[in-house]
Design a protein around this motif. Structure first.
Motif, PDB file in Angstrom:
ATOM      1  N   ASP A 283     -29.868 -33.144  -0.909  1.00  0.00           N
ATOM      2  CA  ASP A 283     -29.554 -33.426  -1.959  1.00  0.00           C
ATOM      3  C   ASP A 283     -27.450 -32.893  -1.618  1.00  0.00           C
ATOM      4  O   ASP A 283     -27.128 -33.317  -2.388  1.00  0.00           O
ATOM      5  CB  ASP A 283     -29.752 -33.342  -3.249  1.00  0.00           C
ATOM      6  N   PHE A 284     -27.402 -31.333  -0.824  1.00  0.00           N
ATOM      7  CA  PHE A 284     -26.333 -30.685  -0.791  1.00  0.00           C
ATOM      8  C   PHE A 284     -26.195 -31.641   0.085  1.00  0.00           C
ATOM      9  O   PHE A 284     -26.189 -32.290   1.012  1.00  0.00           O
ATOM     10  CB  PHE A 284     -26.336 -29.388  -0.309  1.00  0.00           C
ATOM     11  N   GLN A 285     -24.125 -31.968   0.055  1.00  0.00           N
ATOM     12  CA  GLN A 285     -24.201 -33.032   0.855  1.00  0.00           C
ATOM     13  C   GLN A 285     -23.277 -31.677   2.399  1.00  0.00           C
ATOM     14  O   GLN A 285     -23.686 -32.802   3.286  1.00  0.00           O
ATOM     15  CB  GLN A 285     -22.391 -33.332   0.005  1.00  0.00           C
ATOM     16  N   ASN A 286     -23.722 -30.510   2.187  1.00  0.00           N
ATOM     17  CA  ASN A 286     -23.653 -30.278   3.526  1.00  0.00           C
ATOM     18  C   ASN A 286     -24.857 -30.545   3.844  1.00  0.00           C
ATOM     19  O   ASN A 286     -24.997 -30.419   5.470  1.00  0.00           O
ATOM     20  CB  ASN A 286     -23.597 -28.809   3.127  1.00  0.00           C
ATOM     21  N   THR A 287     -26.168 -30.260   3.834  1.00  0.00           N
ATOM     22  CA  THR A 287     -27.395 -31.111   4.239  1.00  0.00           C
ATOM     23  C   THR A 287     -26.985 -32.150   4.775  1.00  0.00           C
ATOM     24  O   THR A 287     -27.611 -32.367   6.526  1.00  0.00           O
ATOM     25  CB  THR A 287     -27.907 -30.726   3.293  1.00  0.00           C
ATOM     26  N   LYS A 288     -26.539 -32.567   4.086  1.00  0.00           N
ATOM     27  CA  LYS A 288     -26.740 -34.488   4.786  1.00  0.00           C
ATOM     28  C   LYS A 288     -25.199 -34.252   6.167  1.00  0.00           C
ATOM     29  O   LYS A 288     -25.915 -34.565   6.873  1.00  0.00           O
ATOM     30  CB  LYS A 288     -25.933 -35.514   3.919  1.00  0.00           C
ATOM     31  N   PHE A 289     -24.053 -34.001   6.025  1.00  0.00           N
ATOM     32  CA  PHE A 289     -23.702 -33.583   6.998  1.00  0.00           C
ATOM     33  C   PHE A 289     -24.145 -33.188   8.248  1.00  0.00           C
ATOM     34  O   PHE A 289     -23.414 -34.089   9.503  1.00  0.00           O
ATOM     35  CB  PHE A 289     -22.302 -32.803   6.630  1.00  0.00           C
ATOM     36  N   VAL A 290     -24.801 -31.934   7.967  1.00  0.00           N
ATOM     37  CA  VAL A 290     -25.317 -31.221   9.129  1.00  0.00           C
ATOM     38  C   VAL A 290     -26.718 -32.347   9.440  1.00  0.00           C
ATOM     39  O   VAL A 290     -26.632 -32.239  11.115  1.00  0.00           O
ATOM     40  CB  VAL A 290     -26.204 -29.807   8.519  1.00  0.00           C
ATOM     41  N   ILE A 291     -26.915 -32.674   8.553  1.00  0.00           N
ATOM     42  CA  ILE A 291     -28.062 -33.903   9.177  1.00  0.00           C
ATOM     43  C   ILE A 291     -28.057 -34.728  10.196  1.00  0.00           C
ATOM     44  O   ILE A 291     -28.646 -35.493  11.772  1.00  0.00           O
ATOM     45  CB  ILE A 291     -28.963 -34.250   8.262  1.00  0.00           C
ATOM     46  N   ALA A 292     -26.412 -35.363  10.078  1.00  0.00           N
ATOM     47  CA  ALA A 292     -25.611 -36.897  10.394  1.00  0.00           C
ATOM     48  C   ALA A 292     -25.082 -36.375  11.576  1.00  0.00           C
ATOM     49  O   ALA A 292     -25.449 -36.953  12.876  1.00  0.00           O
ATOM     50  CB  ALA A 292     -24.626 -37.052   9.774  1.00  0.00           C
ATOM     51  N   GLU A 293     -24.895 -35.143  12.012  1.00  0.00           N
ATOM     52  CA  GLU A 293     -23.642 -35.141  12.876  1.00  0.00           C
ATOM     53  C   GLU A 293     -25.270 -34.061  14.349  1.00  0.00           C
ATOM     54  O   GLU A 293     -25.161 -34.834  15.447  1.00  0.00           O
ATOM     55  CB  GLU A 293     -23.302 -33.626  12.627  1.00  0.00           C
ATOM     56  N   CYS A 294     -26.113 -33.978  13.714  1.00  0.00           N
ATOM     57  CA  CYS A 294     -27.771 -33.488  14.571  1.00  0.00           C
ATOM     58  C   CYS A 294     -27.740 -35.343  15.459  1.00  0.00           C
ATOM     59  O   CYS A 294     -28.353 -34.732  16.148  1.00  0.00           O
ATOM     60  CB  CYS A 294     -28.248 -32.761  13.826  1.00  0.00           C
ATOM     61  N   ILE A 295     -28.040 -35.653  14.375  1.00  0.00           N
ATOM     62  CA  ILE A 295     -28.908 -36.897  14.827  1.00  0.00           C
ATOM     63  C   ILE A 295     -28.141 -38.288  15.879  1.00  0.00           C
ATOM     64  O   ILE A 295     -28.610 -38.169  16.671  1.00  0.00           O
ATOM     65  CB  ILE A 295     -29.441 -37.825  13.470  1.00  0.00           C
ATOM     66  N   ALA A 296     -26.230 -37.437  14.987  1.00  0.00           N
ATOM     67  CA  ALA A 296     -25.610 -38.536  15.991  1.00  0.00           C
ATOM     68  C   ALA A 296     -25.893 -37.739  17.784  1.00  0.00           C
ATOM     69  O   ALA A 296     -25.256 -38.960  18.672  1.00  0.00           O
ATOM     70  CB  ALA A 296     -23.954 -38.682  15.508  1.00  0.00           C
ATOM     71  N   LYS A 297     -25.612 -36.321  17.872  1.00  0.00           N
ATOM     72  CA  LYS A 297     -25.241 -35.603  19.491  1.00  0.00           C
ATOM     73  C   LYS A 297     -26.952 -35.952  19.837  1.00  0.00           C
ATOM     74  O   LYS A 297     -26.616 -36.004  21.235  1.00  0.00           O
ATOM     75  CB  LYS A 297     -25.657 -34.232  19.238  1.00  0.00           C
ATOM     76  N   LEU A 298     -28.488 -36.094  19.378  1.00  0.00           N
ATOM     77  CA  LEU A 298     -29.176 -36.408  19.563  1.00  0.00           C
ATOM     78  C   LEU A 298     -29.045 -37.480  20.534  1.00  0.00           C
ATOM     79  O   LEU A 298     -29.612 -38.007  21.754  1.00  0.00           O
ATOM     80  CB  LEU A 298     -30.274 -36.453  18.789  1.00  0.00           C
ATOM     81  N   GLU A 299     -29.091 -38.636  20.082  1.00  0.00           N
ATOM     82  CA  GLU A 299     -29.074 -39.244  20.146  1.00  0.00           C
ATOM     83  C   GLU A 299     -27.882 -39.777  22.009  1.00  0.00           C
ATOM     84  O   GLU A 299     -28.212 -40.537  22.648  1.00  0.00           O
ATOM     85  CB  GLU A 299     -28.408 -41.454  19.090  1.00  0.00           C
ATOM     86  N   ALA A 300     -26.970 -39.472  21.983  1.00  0.00           N
ATOM     87  CA  ALA A 300     -25.829 -39.836  22.800  1.00  0.00           C
ATOM     88  C   ALA A 300     -26.668 -38.825  23.453  1.00  0.00           C
ATOM     89  O   ALA A 300     -26.712 -39.217  25.033  1.00  0.00           O
ATOM     90  CB  ALA A 300     -24.825 -38.822  22.701  1.00  0.00           C
ATOM     91  N   ALA A 301     -27.239 -37.467  23.655  1.00  0.00           N
ATOM     92  CA  ALA A 301     -28.374 -36.776  24.742  1.00  0.00           C
ATOM     93  C   ALA A 301     -29.194 -38.059  25.217  1.00  0.00           C
ATOM     94  O   ALA A 301     -29.434 -37.393  26.510  1.00  0.00           O
ATOM     95  CB  ALA A 301     -28.842 -35.802  23.991  1.00  0.00           C
ATOM     96  N   GLN A 302     -30.165 -38.435  24.052  1.00  0.00           N
ATOM     97  CA  GLN A 302     -31.241 -39.590  24.722  1.00  0.00           C
ATOM     98  C   GLN A 302     -30.844 -40.423  25.572  1.00  0.00           C
ATOM     99  O   GLN A 302     -31.468 -40.674  26.132  1.00  0.00           O
ATOM    100  CB  GLN A 302     -32.116 -39.186  23.051  1.00  0.00           C
TER     101      GLN A 302
END
Length: 385
Positions: A283-302
């Motif tokens: 529920d914390f905003q930092n958690t959401k931001f970190v997950i979002a950043e990781c997903i975006a970076k993952l999809e670029a690599a994929q």
């Protein structure tokens, strides 16, 4: 983003591998890590499953698949479960292409059936105590006997994955001196029987990650290797190695990207369940931001990996493109997995959590297959620098 790399047959294979991991690997994996290797019979299980011979022609006992994508599926599934198949990757991903491309018909008839069944496990020995990415500096040497029937091999190798359990080892050695014009000349590959007199397995090296793939030091003291066990032409090994490196580096890009995807899944599951200050960490905003950043970076690599897979399938993956994929994806995975471990807090540092295993296992991807510094050199050279 939707992927379009795989067809239904690949997805059916994925289901088989996923079920196999759930029933045969995950329940035993912690014990295998403590042992520092998988049981020798596990490779025979892989042989019965058919995964050791996917790309081996049917005439030698394999499935005859010519594509690379089944190996990609297997790598993705092991990463998904945060497990490994020991030295499987070296056996099928590194050694097999050499045997298929440069082996004589007699050699293939002699070696490939055991390769496919798991009765003959293999490794490749390039790295030496004083020679890592600079293969031209190899000092292990072999001289042809006076009667021409065998080579006499002397030298030492280190960091040899699968070296403890291997039955045959592709040893890169110097059969003639380098020249002033070409330091890479004079290198050859001998396929050495591990039961040969003078062949010695030294220390089983203790690693911080990839603990189920045995890694060893090897030494050779006047080892007699039959002349018919030379792989390919004498003195041509450096060219062979260069030809196979793009696939090796692509496999590292595939594996690290799959590991990053797995790390995100583990992190998402954890933050939804874990509560801090009376509310889920998710529920914390930092958690959401970190997950979002990781997903975006993952999809670029994929996207990069999937493009490289397609290029490899058509024979168009260049040395520089493979280096780009290996560099970007391994560095990217390191960042993503680190962030996902951080979201676990102190539990991320505990080996009972799979995120810790992914963290330590993935670190070596920036070193093996040619260090990332070497990848930068290759990429810069391709740009004219």
């Amino acid at each position: 983003m939707q992927r379009n790399v795989f067809n239904q047959e690949h997805e059916d294979f994925r289901r088989v591998i996923r079920d196999f991991i759930e029933s045969e690997v995950s329940p035993n994996f912690t014990e295998w890590e403590r042992e520092g290797m998988v049981p020798r019979d596990f490779y025979r299980q892989l042989g019965k499953l058919g995964v050791l011979g996917m790309t081996v022609p049917e005439s030698y006992g394999g499935a005859g698949e010519t594509g690379f994508k089944y190996q990609v599926v297997l790598v993705e599934e092991t990463a998904r479960a945060a497990v490994s198949f020991g030295a499987y990757g070296v056996h099928t991903g590194l050694v097999l292409p050499y045997l298929l491309a440069y082996g004589t018909e007699e050699q293939k008839q002699r070696w490939l059936p055991g390769f496919v069944s798991g009765d003959m496990m293999t490794a490749i020995a390039m790295t030496e105590p004083g020679t890592g990415s600079d293969l031209a500096g190899i000092r292990t040497n072999a001289r042809l006997s006076e009667d021409g029937t065998h080579y006499i091999l002397n030298g030492a190798k280190t960091f040899i994955t699968g070296g403890v359990q291997a039955d045959r080892v592709l040893v890169v050695c110097r059969t003639s001196p380098a020249t002033e014009e070409n330091r890479r000349a004079g290198l050859s590959i001998l396929v050495v029987d591990a039961t040969s007199e003078g062949y010695k397995v030294g220390r089983k090296l203790e690693k911080i990650g990839l603990r189920t793939s045995d890694t060893a030091e090897l030494s050779f003291t006047d080892v007699k290797v039959p002349a018919e066990d030379m792989l390919g032409d004498e003195g041509a090994a450096f060219g062979y190695l260069a030809n196979n490196l793009p696939q090796e580096r692509l496999m590292i890009a595939v594996g690290t990207t799959a590991a990053a995807a797995s790390a995100i899944t583990f992190a998402c599951d954890y933050v939804r369940d874990r509560k801090v200050f009376g509310q889920p960490v998710a529920d914390f905003q930092n958690t959401k931001f970190v997950i979002a950043e990781c997903i975006a970076k993952l999809e670029a690599a994929q996207a990069m990996v999937d493009k490289a897979i397609e290029l490899h399938e058509t024979g168009d993956l260049s040395v520089a493109d493979a280096a780009k994929a290996k560099l970007f994806c391994s560095e990217n995975a390191g960042e993503i997995i680190d962030k996902c471990l951080q979201l676990h807090g102190g539990y991320g540092y505990m080996l009972e959590y799979p995120i810790a295993r992914l963290y330590t296992d993935t670190r070596v991807s920036r070193i093996y297959g040619g260090t990332n510094e070497v990848m930068k050199t290759i990429i810069a050279k391709s740009a004219g620098f």
